[in-house]
Enzyme design. Sequence first.
Site, short mmCIF file in Angstrom:
data_model
loop_
_atom_site.label_atom_id
_atom_site.label_comp_id
_atom_site.label_asym_id
_atom_site.label_seq_id
_atom_site.Cartn_x
_atom_site.Cartn_y
_atom_site.Cartn_z
N CYS A 104 -6.97 115.80 50.39
CA CYS A 104 -6.63 114.53 51.02
C CYS A 104 -5.15 114.35 50.75
CB CYS A 104 -7.44 113.36 50.45
SG CYS A 104 -6.83 111.76 51.03
N CYS A 107 -4.26 110.37 49.74
CA CYS A 107 -4.74 109.74 48.49
C CYS A 107 -5.76 110.66 47.85
CB CYS A 107 -5.26 108.33 48.72
SG CYS A 107 -6.45 108.15 50.06
N SER A 108 -7.06 110.36 48.03
CA SER A 108 -8.07 111.13 47.31
C SER A 108 -9.41 111.05 48.01
CB SER A 108 -8.19 110.58 45.89
OG SER A 108 -8.46 109.19 45.96
N CYS A 109 -9.43 110.95 49.33
CA CYS A 109 -10.70 110.86 50.05
C CYS A 109 -11.56 112.09 49.74
CB CYS A 109 -10.45 110.73 51.55
SG CYS A 109 -9.63 109.18 51.97
#
Lengths: 199, 126
Positions: A104, A107-109
């Site tokens: 991602c 961010c951090s999906c």
Amino acid sequence: MSSELTVNDHIPIALRTEALEQLLVERGLVDPAVMDGFIKAYEQDIGPLNGAKVVAKAWTDPEYKSRLLADGTTAVAELGFKGPQGEHIVVVENTADTHNVVVCTLCSCYPWPLLGLPPTWYKDPAYRSRVVKEPRTVLIEMGLDVPATTEIKVWDSSSEVRFFVLPQRPAGTEGLSEEELVGLVTRDAMVGVAEVSAP
Amino acid sequence: MTVDLDLEGPAAPPRSNGELVFAEPWQSRAFGIAMSLTEAGAFTWDDFRDQLIHQISTWESHAASGDCYSYYDCWVSALETVVVAKGLVAPGSLRGRGVELLNRPAGYDHDHDHDHDHDHDHSHHH
């Protein structure tokens, strides 16, 4: 928009978090018991095991595999895996010709119901930027040497789509049961930074 | 929303991959707050995620080489911004409460070892 950040810079992050919790609890907006439930669920119960079960089922049930590749969200929900960050799951299959790896970039999906919360390296700025530009090098650094003849595809997860890698079933596991296969599948393999090894 | 899972046996090993989900307790509290507020409908996950992306990109554009990245620092900053923007807490109250907590009397900390011999004498020798 970042005024709170700026004025709070000198307050330790643990106290900023405590201030948030106190104010929200006092206003009845957050229930500490509910918070504890979420934390416990993600610390203890929800992890890559769910994803491993999906992979093992796909390896042993061709019809399930077809459904999984056609509509990931619905197929994983069949096994009872749904919840926050579990919407719009797209499964990409590793083959001899194609190796898939997920990132991602913003961010951090990450598919939480299948893999739990993302590991530190997945959230790291270096991984997020470099795996797009030089995936082969990053994978070698992480211990995975993808053959030069295999194409590497990098998938950028977002709030719209969360990618999940279906690793290749390792040779020599033909005699293993679905449950035994579950134990071989690692989180890293389902993000695409490792392969599954035979026991 | 939790699922019954095997604690032991062949199905258990992929659970942790040897890494803690949260490195420090405040990170788990910050996670729990965001989850609770999202579930309660106080804001949407996308509201929060947009702000998280903003905080991460801000950090990345301002960080000096060697600065240590903390994902959950960005998470807390995003949470602060969203709860104020949504009117869940009054502007300035987070800072005010933070300062109060910072100035909490020494000895308030509940995490210390209660077995040691407390000095209740009012003369301080620090």
